[in-house]
Design a protein around this motif. Structure first.
Motif, PDB file in Angstrom:
ATOM      1  N   ASN A  69      71.244  35.684  56.820  1.00 57.57           N
ATOM      2  CA  ASN A  69      71.889  36.257  58.007  1.00 57.57           C
ATOM      3  C   ASN A  69      73.391  36.438  57.891  1.00 57.57           C
ATOM      4  O   ASN A  69      74.090  36.485  58.924  1.00 57.57           O
ATOM      5  CB  ASN A  69      71.573  35.427  59.256  1.00 57.57           C
ATOM      6  CG  ASN A  69      70.172  35.702  59.751  1.00 57.57           C
ATOM      7  OD1 ASN A  69      69.726  36.846  59.771  1.00 57.57           O
ATOM      8  ND2 ASN A  69      69.465  34.654  60.133  1.00 57.57           N
ATOM      9  N   ARG A 103      70.830  42.448  60.635  1.00 59.03           N
ATOM     10  CA  ARG A 103      69.393  42.218  60.557  1.00 59.03           C
ATOM     11  C   ARG A 103      68.996  41.783  61.965  1.00 59.03           C
ATOM     12  O   ARG A 103      68.935  40.598  62.275  1.00 59.03           O
ATOM     13  CB  ARG A 103      69.096  41.150  59.522  1.00 59.03           C
ATOM     14  CG  ARG A 103      67.630  40.974  59.218  1.00 59.03           C
ATOM     15  CD  ARG A 103      67.437  40.420  57.830  1.00 59.03           C
ATOM     16  NE  ARG A 103      66.138  39.798  57.654  1.00 59.03           N
ATOM     17  CZ  ARG A 103      65.012  40.465  57.409  1.00 59.03           C
ATOM     18  NH1 ARG A 103      65.021  41.771  57.326  1.00 59.03           N
ATOM     19  NH2 ARG A 103      63.881  39.820  57.243  1.00 59.03           N
ATOM     20  N   PHE A 140      66.718  45.940  58.545  1.00 55.98           N
ATOM     21  CA  PHE A 140      68.035  45.690  57.960  1.00 55.98           C
ATOM     22  C   PHE A 140      68.777  47.007  58.059  1.00 55.98           C
ATOM     23  O   PHE A 140      68.333  48.008  57.491  1.00 55.98           O
ATOM     24  CB  PHE A 140      67.870  45.230  56.512  1.00 55.98           C
ATOM     25  CG  PHE A 140      69.149  44.963  55.768  1.00 55.98           C
ATOM     26  CD1 PHE A 140      69.365  45.512  54.524  1.00 55.98           C
ATOM     27  CD2 PHE A 140      70.127  44.139  56.304  1.00 55.98           C
ATOM     28  CE1 PHE A 140      70.532  45.257  53.813  1.00 55.98           C
ATOM     29  CE2 PHE A 140      71.305  43.881  55.614  1.00 55.98           C
ATOM     30  CZ  PHE A 140      71.502  44.446  54.366  1.00 55.98           C
TER      31      PHE A 140
END
Lengths: 113, 113
Positions: B52, B69, B75
C-alpha cells in the motif's frame, strides 16, 4: 548510471535460420536478467536468469547469462514467422531493498517465410 | 492462465485534462508497477508499489502522477494535468514475490491532443 544495451537493434532472417540476440548491462546491485517477447501489446515473459553459465531452455529458445562479462544471449533455433517480435532484455536491481527494472531498447526480429 | 488486465485499451484526452488508467493485477500478486513506452522507444519504469505504498519512483514520476490501490483488486495511475509528451503506451505489471518475474498487461495507449 545503470544501463542495458541490446544488439543488434534489428534483424531480418529467413525461416529456419538460427539467431543470437545480445544484451549487455552495467548496473549496481544486480539481481537477475529477464527476457521478454513483445509482439503487438504486452511483453510476455520468456526467461529469468540469476546464475552464470546455466542455460535456460524452452523449446527452440534458450538463454544464458555471464555475470563476469556482464551479458546474456538469447538464441532462437529453426526460426519461424511467429518468432517475429521485439525481444526485450531487462535487468532487475535492488535499490534500498526494493526491486527496480531497467529495460534495453529491444531487438526487432523479422522472420521471412 | 491468470492475466493482468488494463482498461481502457485506448484513451484520447485533451491536453490539461486528468486521466486515470486502470489495472487489475493477477489476484495473488503483491508487487505492482507502472511503465510507459513512447512510440519507438524503450520501456521506462515509472513507479513500483508494495504494501500500500510507493517503493520506488523514477524521475519521470513527478507531482502530476499518482498511484492508488483503492480496493483489493484495482491499481490505478492518475495523471493530473496531461501534456502532449505524456502520449505513450502505459503498461501495468505485477509479480507474486520480490524475486519473481513481472507479468505485464496489454497496455493503455494514451493519446493527448
Amino acid at each position: 548510471e545503470d544501463k542495458v544495451v541490446q544488439s543488434p537493434l534489428s534483424l531480418v532472417v529467413h525461416e529456419g535460420d538460427t539467431v543470437t540476440l545480445n544484451c549487455s548491462y552495467e548496473v549496481t546491485n544486480f539481481r537477475s536478467l529477464l527476457w521478454y517477447k513483445q509482439e503487438k501489446k504486452a511483453p510476455t515473459f520468456l526467461f529469468m536468469l540469476t546464475s552464470s553459465g546455466i542455460e535456460k531452455k524452452s523449446g527452440r529458445l534458450s538463454s544464458i547469462l555471464d555475470k563476469k562479462e556482464l551479458f546474456s544471449i538469447l538464441n532462437i533455433t529453426a526460426t519461424q514467422t511467429g518468432d517475429s517480435a521485439v525481444y526485450l532484455c531487462a535487468v532487475a536491481l535492488t535499490t534500498s531493498g526494493t526491486y527496480k527494472y531497467i529495460f534495453g531498447t529491444g531487438t526487432r526480429l523479422k522472420v521471412l517465410a | 492462465e491468470p492475466e493482468v488486465t488494463q482498461t481502457p485499451s485506448h484513451q484520447v484526452t485533451q491536453m490539461g485534462q486528468e486521466v486515470i488508467l486502470r489495472c487489475v493485477p493477477i489476484s495473488n500478486h503483491l508487487y505492482f508497477y507502472w511503465y510507459r513506452q513512447i512510440l519507438g522507444q524503450k520501456v521506462e519504469f515509472l513507479v513500483s508499489f508494495y504494501n500500500n505504498e510507493i517503493s520506488e519512483k523514477s524521475e519521470i514520476f513527478d507531482d502530476q502522477f499518482s498511484v492508488e490501490r483503492p480496493d483489493g483488486s484495482n491499481f490505478t495511475l492518475k495523471i493530473r494535468s496531461t501534456k502532449l509528451e505524456d502520449s505513450a503506451m502505459y503498461f501495468c505489471a505485477s509479480k507474486v514475490a520480490a524475486a519473481q518475474p513481472q507479468h505485464f498487461g496489454d497496455g493503455t495507449r494514451l493519446s493527448i491532443l
